[in-house]
Design a protein around this motif. Structure first.
Motif, PDB file in Angstrom:
ATOM      1  N   GLY A 164       0.825  -1.204   0.000  1.00 24.19           N
ATOM      2  CA  GLY A 164       0.000   0.000   0.000  1.00 24.19           C
ATOM      3  C   GLY A 164       0.859   1.254   0.000  1.00 24.19           C
ATOM      4  O   GLY A 164       1.077   1.870   1.043  1.00 24.19           O
ATOM      5  N   PRO A 165       1.397   1.658  -1.165  1.00 20.92           N
ATOM      6  CA  PRO A 165       2.303   2.812  -1.262  1.00 20.92           C
ATOM      7  C   PRO A 165       1.699   4.088  -0.680  1.00 20.92           C
ATOM      8  O   PRO A 165       0.497   4.331  -0.810  1.00 20.92           O
ATOM      9  CB  PRO A 165       2.538   2.955  -2.770  1.00 20.92           C
ATOM     10  N   GLU A 166       2.548   4.904  -0.049  1.00 20.43           N
ATOM     11  CA  GLU A 166       2.081   6.113   0.630  1.00 20.43           C
ATOM     12  C   GLU A 166       2.451   7.395  -0.105  1.00 20.43           C
ATOM     13  O   GLU A 166       2.011   8.474   0.286  1.00 20.43           O
ATOM     14  CB  GLU A 166       2.668   6.155   2.045  1.00 20.43           C
ATOM     15  N   GLY A 167       3.285   7.315  -1.131  1.00 19.58           N
ATOM     16  CA  GLY A 167       3.687   8.506  -1.861  1.00 19.58           C
ATOM     17  C   GLY A 167       4.292   8.144  -3.201  1.00 19.58           C
ATOM     18  O   GLY A 167       4.287   6.975  -3.602  1.00 19.58           O
ATOM     19  N   GLU A 168       4.823   9.158  -3.885  1.00 20.01           N
ATOM     20  CA  GLU A 168       5.387   8.951  -5.221  1.00 20.01           C
ATOM     21  C   GLU A 168       6.727   9.675  -5.359  1.00 20.01           C
ATOM     22  O   GLU A 168       6.902  10.763  -4.800  1.00 20.01           O
ATOM     23  CB  GLU A 168       4.420   9.465  -6.289  1.00 20.01           C
ATOM     24  N   VAL A 169       7.628   9.041  -6.117  1.00 19.45           N
ATOM     25  CA  VAL A 169       8.927   9.632  -6.420  1.00 19.45           C
ATOM     26  C   VAL A 169       9.145   9.529  -7.926  1.00 19.45           C
ATOM     27  O   VAL A 169       8.995   8.451  -8.503  1.00 19.45           O
ATOM     28  CB  VAL A 169      10.065   8.907  -5.671  1.00 19.45           C
ATOM     29  N   THR A 170       9.467  10.647  -8.556  1.00 21.96           N
ATOM     30  CA  THR A 170       9.798  10.646  -9.980  1.00 21.96           C
ATOM     31  C   THR A 170      11.304  10.754 -10.132  1.00 21.96           C
ATOM     32  O   THR A 170      11.945  11.574  -9.467  1.00 21.96           O
ATOM     33  CB  THR A 170       9.121  11.822 -10.705  1.00 21.96           C
ATOM     34  N   ILE A 171      11.883   9.906 -10.991  1.00 20.44           N
ATOM     35  CA  ILE A 171      13.345   9.882 -11.154  1.00 20.44           C
ATOM     36  C   ILE A 171      13.729  10.237 -12.583  1.00 20.44           C
ATOM     37  O   ILE A 171      12.910  10.182 -13.503  1.00 20.44           O
ATOM     38  CB  ILE A 171      13.925   8.505 -10.776  1.00 20.44           C
ATOM     39  N   ASN A 172      14.998  10.591 -12.776  1.00 17.21           N
ATOM     40  CA  ASN A 172      15.463  11.017 -14.093  1.00 17.21           C
ATOM     41  C   ASN A 172      15.700   9.826 -15.020  1.00 17.21           C
ATOM     42  O   ASN A 172      15.672   8.672 -14.597  1.00 17.21           O
ATOM     43  CB  ASN A 172      16.715  11.892 -13.974  1.00 17.21           C
ATOM     44  N   HIS A 173      15.951  10.110 -16.285  1.00 17.45           N
ATOM     45  CA  HIS A 173      16.044   9.065 -17.312  1.00 17.45           C
ATOM     46  C   HIS A 173      17.174   8.079 -17.053  1.00 17.45           C
ATOM     47  O   HIS A 173      16.991   6.863 -17.199  1.00 17.45           O
ATOM     48  CB  HIS A 173      16.209   9.695 -18.698  1.00 17.45           C
ATOM     49  N   SER A 174      18.343   8.560 -16.695  1.00 19.65           N
ATOM     50  CA  SER A 174      19.481   7.660 -16.501  1.00 19.65           C
ATOM     51  C   SER A 174      19.237   6.689 -15.350  1.00 19.65           C
ATOM     52  O   SER A 174      19.604   5.522 -15.420  1.00 19.65           O
ATOM     53  CB  SER A 174      20.758   8.471 -16.231  1.00 19.65           C
ATOM     54  N   ALA A 175      18.592   7.176 -14.301  1.00 16.69           N
ATOM     55  CA  ALA A 175      18.280   6.298 -13.171  1.00 16.69           C
ATOM     56  C   ALA A 175      17.255   5.242 -13.564  1.00 16.69           C
ATOM     57  O   ALA A 175      17.322   4.093 -13.133  1.00 16.69           O
ATOM     58  CB  ALA A 175      17.761   7.126 -11.999  1.00 16.69           C
ATOM     59  N   THR A 176      16.319   5.632 -14.419  1.00 21.43           N
ATOM     60  CA  THR A 176      15.302   4.688 -14.887  1.00 21.43           C
ATOM     61  C   THR A 176      15.956   3.519 -15.610  1.00 21.43           C
ATOM     62  O   THR A 176      15.641   2.353 -15.357  1.00 21.43           O
ATOM     63  CB  THR A 176      14.307   5.383 -15.832  1.00 21.43           C
ATOM     64  N   GLU A 177      16.868   3.810 -16.514  1.00 20.78           N
ATOM     65  CA  GLU A 177      17.563   2.763 -17.267  1.00 20.78           C
ATOM     66  C   GLU A 177      18.361   1.866 -16.332  1.00 20.78           C
ATOM     67  O   GLU A 177      18.386   0.641 -16.488  1.00 20.78           O
ATOM     68  CB  GLU A 177      18.484   3.395 -18.308  1.00 20.78           C
ATOM     69  N   SER A 178      19.010   2.463 -15.346  1.00 19.67           N
ATOM     70  CA  SER A 178      19.835   1.693 -14.412  1.00 19.67           C
ATOM     71  C   SER A 178      18.993   0.741 -13.579  1.00 19.67           C
ATOM     72  O   SER A 178      19.366  -0.412 -13.365  1.00 19.67           O
ATOM     73  CB  SER A 178      20.607   2.647 -13.495  1.00 19.67           C
ATOM     74  N   ILE A 179      17.841   1.211 -13.115  1.00 25.24           N
ATOM     75  CA  ILE A 179      16.964   0.369 -12.296  1.00 25.24           C
ATOM     76  C   ILE A 179      16.433  -0.797 -13.110  1.00 25.24           C
ATOM     77  O   ILE A 179      16.417  -1.941 -12.658  1.00 25.24           O
ATOM     78  CB  ILE A 179      15.806   1.209 -11.725  1.00 25.24           C
ATOM     79  N   ILE A 180      15.990  -0.529 -14.325  1.00 20.17           N
ATOM     80  CA  ILE A 180      15.413  -1.566 -15.162  1.00 20.17           C
ATOM     81  C   ILE A 180      16.457  -2.612 -15.560  1.00 20.17           C
ATOM     82  O   ILE A 180      16.213  -3.810 -15.517  1.00 20.17           O
ATOM     83  CB  ILE A 180      14.759  -0.961 -16.416  1.00 20.17           C
TER      84      ILE A 180
END
Length: 377
Positions: free
Chosen positions: A279-295
């Motif tokens: 049950g998430p309580e908030g949201e975090v938006t991340i930049n493009h390079s971090a998105t690629e790294s996480i995936i």
């Protein structure tokens, strides 16, 4: 008989239609059939847990209703009668075979709170280790509609993950998953083995087929997606088939077997809780390079990668992670409160030495794009 360390755990989901007679009342004959098959497995050395529907169906006629009630107060009143009738019947039948049954009533909030989630797992583990047959159901008597799991298919999948089950057996009023709706297409073919839930498979899922139950094939497929992501095998078969439970465990049953692919990264207990129950309580938006790294690499999310913060949350909360396009890519447990993260993002006057940890550690992060089994869950 298997040893304690080798005992396999089986979760069996039993729908209302598998427990009730033609007029909607609890059928002792059907319960006897189920219990006898469970006893066979217990005698063979398996740990077995039942996720059983049937409380409302068992109780509504005793409440004075001629048909299954639609209003929430009437449903909950019927459940308060039916829960007692249901567990009493199960208990009598298991005791006659030398086994003890226990009742566990769960709400979604028990799963969304991590400490209660852990406590539920510990309690069930004790019961299973002592040879007890836990019988789990949602606490329909007190649960508000918007806080419900929705159906016992979903609950059974989450319970299977909770106890690290080896197999989930979902009993239905249909033989299994077909390539099209067999009620509309007489040439529909039964799929006997599935390794991946594709969009085509999801498209074949229909609506509830019984006037007694609440789940259809669609909810069963959603449940299977959870078990596959957790590395658990599943089976869907027709409850009225003789020996269906016993044969399903020994891979001899007519139905559909769902086996996780070897390439799927199975989620551990912590990540299962984050992905399916938190049950998430908030949201975090991340930049493009971090998105690629996480995936690609499932690396930790550094504070410098955070673009913006939405909502109010404390340290240790679960948050949704979005990319710059607004697409949700994951979930994670944050090391900082929303206020601290927001200050870091905006380079406010802050003691940087105090904030040396990553925003989300890799072991606390679940990438929803990591496996097809998690997409859409």
């Amino acid at each position: 008989m298997t040893s304690d360390k080798q005992r396999k755990r089986i979760v069996i989901k039993i729908g209302s239609s598998s427990l009730t007679s033609m007029n909607g009342e609890l059928s002792r004959r059907k319960l006897e059939k189920i219990v006898e098959e469970v006893v066979q497995l217990k005698d063979d050395g398996y740990d077995v847990l039942l996720v059983s529907s049937g409380a409302v169906a068992a109780g509504y006629r005793k409440l004075g209703c001629l048909t299954r009630p639609e209003g929430l107060p009437e449903k909950q009143a019927a459940a308060s009668i039916g829960q007692g009738l249901l567990i009493e019947t199960y208990s009598d039948l298991f005791i006659s075979h030398g086994y003890v049954a226990s009742q566990i009533l769960i709400t979604r909030s028990d799963f969304s709170d991590e400490s209660r989630y852990d406590n539920a797992r510990n309690t069930i583990n004790v019961l299973l280790d002592r040879g007890i047959v836990p019988i789990v159901n949602e606490n329909d008597t007190i649960t508000m509609e918007f806080l419900k799991f929705g159906d016992n298919d979903t609950l059974s999948a989450k319970v299977a993950g909770l106890i690290d089950a080896d197999q989930l057996i979902i009993l239905s009023d249909i033989d299994g998953l077909y390539d099209s709706d067999p009620r509309k297409n007489e040439n529909a073919e039964l799929l006997t083995k599935v390794n991946e839930i594709t969009p085509e498979i999801e498209a074949t899922a229909g609506e509830p087929g019984s006037s007694v139950g609440t789940g259809g094939m669609k909810s069963k497929i959603e449940a299977v997606k959870i078990t596959m992501a957790s590395g658990i095998s599943s089976f869907i078969g027709k409850s009225s088939t003789a020996g269906i439970i016993y044969d399903a465990v020994y891979n001899n049953a007519v139905g559909t077997y769902f086996e996780p692919q070897d390439t799927i990264s199975n989620l551990n207990q912590k990540k299962q809780w984050i992905a399916f129950n938190s049950g998430p309580e908030g949201e975090v938006t991340i930049n493009h390079s971090a998105t690629e790294s996480i995936i690609e690499n499932q690396t930790s999310l550094e504070t410098s990668a955070v673009h913006s913060v939405n909502g109010r949350f404390k340290k240790g909360a679960v948050v949704k992670i979005f990319d710059m396009n607004g697409d949700e890519i994951g979930l994670g447990v944050v090391n900082y409160s929303s206020k601290a993260l927001d200050q870091l993002v905006n380079q406010a006057d802050i003691d940087l030495e105090k904030y040396q940890k990553a925003a989300i550690e890799s072991e606390q992060l679940v990438c929803l794009l990591d496996t097809n089994a998690l997409v859409g869950v």
